[in-house]
Design a protein around this motif. Structure first.
Motif, PDB file in Angstrom:
ATOM      1  N   SER A  24       0.822  -1.209   0.000  1.00 23.33           N
ATOM      2  CA  SER A  24       0.000   0.000   0.000  1.00 23.33           C
ATOM      3  C   SER A  24       0.852   1.254   0.000  1.00 23.33           C
ATOM      4  O   SER A  24       0.508   2.253  -0.644  1.00 23.33           O
ATOM      5  N   SER A  25       1.989   1.217   0.690  1.00 19.32           N
ATOM      6  CA  SER A  25       2.896   2.366   0.717  1.00 19.32           C
ATOM      7  C   SER A  25       3.478   2.639  -0.664  1.00 19.32           C
ATOM      8  O   SER A  25       3.518   3.777  -1.133  1.00 19.32           O
ATOM      9  N   ALA A  26       3.932   1.570  -1.339  1.00 19.09           N
ATOM     10  CA  ALA A  26       4.521   1.729  -2.667  1.00 19.09           C
ATOM     11  C   ALA A  26       3.482   2.162  -3.695  1.00 19.09           C
ATOM     12  O   ALA A  26       3.750   3.011  -4.555  1.00 19.09           O
ATOM     13  N   VAL A  27       2.281   1.592  -3.612  1.00 20.87           N
ATOM     14  CA  VAL A  27       1.220   1.931  -4.560  1.00 20.87           C
ATOM     15  C   VAL A  27       0.765   3.375  -4.372  1.00 20.87           C
ATOM     16  O   VAL A  27       0.536   4.109  -5.345  1.00 20.87           O
ATOM     17  N   GLU A  28       0.655   3.789  -3.119  1.00 25.17           N
ATOM     18  CA  GLU A  28       0.266   5.181  -2.858  1.00 25.17           C
ATOM     19  C   GLU A  28       1.330   6.148  -3.366  1.00 25.17           C
ATOM     20  O   GLU A  28       1.013   7.191  -3.955  1.00 25.17           O
TER      21      GLU A  28
END
Length: 521
Positions: free
Chosen positions: A174-178
């Motif tokens: 989720s961190s990388a996608v955000e």
């Protein structure tokens, strides 16, 4: 609660665990006579010659399932964290723990094969630390204690792989996608949970097939791109290696005084990434169809190399060669900055952002999206692997439940718990997710390493027997009774059912009614 978790994490990940992991690796390296080096030809051979059956997967599929668990957020965000808090020298200690851990992985995974069982519901092979801890001494006075020990491990593994660790992986995704596309973490978590639910319903076969398709593809692409970046900055290759080695031994003035934290973070992230000794790999090893436990031990020993020496090294080279990292004092982002890459944006937090910026520096506009995709696939397959490990240990307890419907209901409850972990973890603070993951990894590592140090002898006997049969020109077939190994019930049954594999003629069959001798007058 955050203070309680931090305290518990500090107790579990004390210097004692670091010493235990390294000492066990050194011990098994010596007792196996440097198996991780002399056994490389056998490792590669078993990858090619693996078997499979209705109940078990091939050695290669088992390796991919294992790598699905090993290759995850730890290979990207974990390496970045190790460099940020331990300096570039932490990379060397990740290599060191991988080299030593390969021998440890052989021992634990060979034990898993020796003491594996068949699931009474699915007939799939099940095994791992809980099983071999219980069964290795089931014929002795220590049986009650070892049974309790095995149960404690199974509980710790279920908690770690059903709730703590999936949250870490989902958080990294989720961190990388955000960062790449601006998608809210909660939406990412829900999407991951939906696809995960579809796959886990298919059981070990569907998990193995998915891992076999995705893991090699993404790992190779990731390593190739890292090599492209490294050689595009070829003039920095000596500098990168020099920085890693000098920092590892406190010889670099810029990172002086960081030797202790370099070792700690290198070993911690190394264990988290390659999982040698942690007790996770044996679950996948037990699922394989092989003729001798040592064969799968070799395969899983090679998995440690793939994870750390290839994938983790690729991440380290991307970060260090591009200078896209910063190093802190005090093992916290609140500490003073020891080093900061001149081109690294000030708003990039420790984690996948280091790798995304490193790739973006070489391929403008490409880095954030590619790393987000890499983490997505790596982490998703890791969550699948974690689910499988949790299921194996839940089945360990299900063996004592007679009602099949109750057993199935418990498995479905586990699936729901993992999905909740993914959704919650995806939107939690990164620090909280990592602390919970560290607690899970550390607890299972303590229990498993002590366990395999106690019950190592059957694995050593299997290794000696493997080489003896191989020297005699045979395809090694495992006979536990001939080696004085008790409670290896799967293999005892295999010898009775397939005596021709052991050079014995099949038992005579009773004649069919139509073939019976005629009755005289």
């Amino acid at each position: 609660m955050a203070d309680v978790f931090d305290w518990l994490n500090g107790v579990i990940w004390s210097p004692a665990l670091i010493f235990l992991c390294l000492a066990a690796g050194v011990y098994f390296t010596l007792t196996t006579k440097f198996l991780q080096i002399r056994g490389i030809p056998d490792m590669l051979k078993q990858l090619k010659n693996g078997e499979k059956s209705e109940n078990g997967v091939s050695s290669f599929q088992s390796l991919m399932m294992s790598l699905a668990g090993r290759v995850g957020v730890g290979n990207i965000a974990g390496v970045a964290t190790a460099i940020a808090f331990g300096g570039p020298g932490a990379v060397f200690w990740m290599w060191a723990v991988a080299l030593l851990g390969s021998a440890t992985s052989f021992i634990e995974c060979t034990l898993a094969q020796i003491y594996k069982e068949q699931d009474k519901d699915t007939r799939e092979y099940r095994g791992g630390p809980a099983y071999y801890i219980e069964k290795a001494y089931a014929h002795t006075k220590a049986a009650p204690f070892m049974l309790v020990y095995g149960c404690v491990f199974a509980v710790a593994m279920i908690l770690a792989t059903a709730y703590f660790l999936p949250g870490v992986q989902a958080n990294g995704v989720s961190s990388a996608v955000e960062n790449a596309w601006g998608i809210p973490p909660l939406y990412t978590g829900i999407a991951i949970a939906a696809v995960l639910g579809i796959i886990v319903i298919g059981g070990v076969k569907r998990i193995a097939n998915f891992a076999t398709l995705v893991v090699p593809f993404m790992a190779v692409i990731y390593i190739v791109i890292a090599l492209v970046i490294l050689f595009a900055n070829y003039e920095q290759i000596p500098e990168v290696f020099g920085l890693i080695f000098s920092s590892a031994f406190n010889l670099n003035a810029g990172f002086s005084g960081m030797l202790g934290v370099a070792i700690m973070w290198g070993v911690r992230r190394g264990i988290y990434s390659n999982e040698a000794g942690q007790g996770t790999g044996p679950q996948h090893a037990a699922a394989a169809e092989v003729s001798h436990p040592a064969k799968q031990g070799f395969v899983q020993a090679f998995a440690v190399y793939v994870d750390t020496l290839f994938v983790c090294s690729a991440t380290a080279f991307i970060i260090i060669s591009t200078g896209m990292y910063r190093v802190f004092e005090g093992e916290s982002e609140d500490g003073a900055i020891v080093f900061e890459g001149p081109a690294l944006p000030s708003d990039i937090a420790v984690g996948p952002g280091f790798v995304q910026e490193g790739m973006d520096a070489q391929f403008p506009g490409f880095g954030p999206s590619f790393v987000a995709l890499a983490i997505l696939f790596f982490a998703f397959t890791t969550i699948l692997a974690y689910y499988y490990m949790a299921e194996v240990n839940l089945v360990y307890f299900n063996r004592w439940i007679k009602n099949a419907q109750v057993r199935r209901g418990i498995i479905w409850g586990l699936r729901v718990l993992v999905l909740i972990s993914v959704i919650v973890g995806s939107s939690s603070a990164a620090g909280a997710a990592w602390v919970l993951g560290d607690i899970g990894v550390g607890a299972t590592a303590w229990l498993n390493i002590i366990g395999i140090l106690i019950i190592q002898k059957p694995a050593m006997k299997a290794l000696k027997d493997y080489y003896a049969q191989k020297k005699a020109g045979k395809d090694p077939q495992f006979d536990p009774e001939a080696l004085g190994i008790k409670n290896a019930t799967f293999w005892e049954k295999r010898k009775l059912e397939r005596p021709e594999l052991y050079g014995n003629p099949p038992a005579p069959q009773a004649p069919e009614a139509s073939e019976a001798a005629p009755v005289g007058d």
